[in-house]
Design an enzyme around this catalytic site. Structure first.
Site, PDB file in Angstrom:
ATOM      1  N   THR A   1       0.872  -1.183   0.000  1.00  0.00           N
ATOM      2  CA  THR A   1       0.000   0.000   0.000  1.00  0.00           C
ATOM      3  C   THR A   1       0.901   1.223   0.000  1.00  0.00           C
ATOM      4  OG1 THR A   1      -1.681  -1.158   1.275  1.00  0.00           O
ATOM      5  CG2 THR A   1      -1.786   1.247   1.260  1.00  0.00           C
TER       6      THR A   1
ATOM      7  N   LYS B   1      -1.523   4.984   8.823  1.00  0.00           N
ATOM      8  CA  LYS B   1      -0.722   5.082   7.590  1.00  0.00           C
ATOM      9  C   LYS B   1      -1.637   5.355   6.391  1.00  0.00           C
ATOM     10  CE  LYS B   1       1.557   2.278   4.170  1.00  0.00           C
ATOM     11  NZ  LYS B   1       1.878   0.945   3.670  1.00  0.00           N
TER      12      LYS B   1
ATOM     13  N   LYS C   1      -7.534   1.621  -2.926  1.00  0.00           N
ATOM     14  CA  LYS C   1      -7.191   1.214  -1.552  1.00  0.00           C
ATOM     15  C   LYS C   1      -7.305   2.409  -0.595  1.00  0.00           C
ATOM     16  CE  LYS C   1      -5.097  -1.025   1.841  1.00  0.00           C
ATOM     17  NZ  LYS C   1      -5.653  -2.143   2.552  1.00  0.00           N
TER      18      LYS C   1
END
Ligand code: NAD
Length: 298
Positions: free
Chosen positions: A96, A246, A171
């Site tokens: 990611t 994050k 995402k």
């Protein structure tokens, strides 16, 4: 069947590489950290002690690394992946990372004559182990078609999101929704408690009403209604506060760069940061209910 170099054998990469090998692909793994290499070897995976050896015969390279800087370094360093792979190879980055880093690596891959997809995942370590991950894939149609059978050996759902970088965009946007929704569910349970409404009753009603969402029905932050949720095991992850933070920071960076307004995303990001800074970054992100309800109140 493909000869695959799998780079990054951590919590996610280790089980993903094993599932690929189980599906019959010839997999050779590599990780910078010797303990990760040892764990992967002990689990039966073939592991190289250098990136160069792992890449020697690879037709496909899959990376599962912590964040953008590691991905840029792994692909673009003078002795990195792009310097070593044969033109025509397929490159899959499942980490990611930010959309700009993903697009930068795509451009360099194209210059090297390689096909590439960004293919981040949802589903966590449990999904990686059970080969039930969801892959969101960005890249050209032909690259997606080549990647698809490999991704299907590691996941249950594989969606082509669009051109380069859109897997990462999907995402980031998905986890923006998730982070906000979890806080909304926590607020509702905290309020219900003070209004004298039992948590199991709120669950019974809201899970069949318009408040229904994944954070409620699969990951209920209050112990009891969903036995498999981390709330029933003292908020052991699952998906850590650090990981949620994050992803929300990636969303905020993207929002600033594109001049988008994501006020609730910004607030959610700061709330998880406060909770992480209070020493809870290793808990499951649903534990943020402790801060919202007041520690010990639920
Ligand atoms: P991790 O820290 O367990 O594993 C990353 C591995 O990469 C480590 O073993 C590290 O030594 C290795 N590494 C770092 N730089 C390297 C390099 N240049 N070459 C080779 N190896 C290198 O992380 P993880 O939990 O496996 O997550 C990997 C990615 O998946 C992250 O981007 C994360 O955001 C994403 N992700 C994780 C989860 C989850 O629940 N853990 C869920 C969805 C997505």
């Amino acid at each position: 069947m493909s000869r695959v170099a799998f780079i990054g054998l951590g919590n996610m990469g280790g089980p993903m590489a094993r599932n690929l090998a189980r599906a019959g692909h010839e997999v050779i793994g590599f990780d910078l950290a010797p303990p990760a290499r040892e764990r992967a070897r002990a689990s039966g995976l073939q592991v190289a002690d250098s990136l160069a050896t792992a890449l020697e015969k690879a037709e496909t390279v899959i990376t599962m690394l912590p964040a953008g800087p590691e991905v840029r370094d792994a692909y673009l360093a003078p002795e990195g992946i792009l310097a070593r792979v044969a033109p025509g190879s397929l490159l899959i980055d499942s980490s990611t990372i930010d959309v700009d880093s993903a697009r930068l690596v795509h451009r360099h891959a194209a210059e090297r004559g390689c096909a590439m997809v960004d293919a981040p995942v949802s589903g966590g370590v449990a999904g990686a182990e059970a080969a039930t991950l969801t892959f969101m894939v960005g890249g050209e149609e032909a690259a997606f078609a080549r990647a698809r059978p490999l991704l299907e050996a590691m996941g249950r759902t594989v969606v082509h999101a669009g051109p380069a970088g859109t897997g990462q965009a999907a995402k980031i946007c998905n986890n923006l929704m998730l982070g906000i929704q979890m806080i909304s569910v926590c607020e509702a349970f905290a309020l219900a408690e003070r209004l004298g409404l039992a948590a199991d009753k709120l669950f019974e009603i809201a899970s069949r009403s318009s408040g229904q969402c994944w954070s409620l029905t699969s990951y209920c932050p209050v112990p009891g209604p969903v036995p498999t949720a981390p709330s029933n095991r003292d908020y052991q992850p699952g998906f850590t506060v650090a990981m949620m933070l994050k992803d929300l920071r990636l969303a905020q960076e993207s929002a600033i760069r594109t001049q988008s307004a994501t006020p609730l995303g910004g607030l959610a990001c700061h709330l998880y940061a406060l909770f992480a800074n209070a020493g809870h970054e290793g808990l499951d992100f649903s534990a943020i209910i402790k801060m919202i309800a007041g520690e010990g109140k639920l």
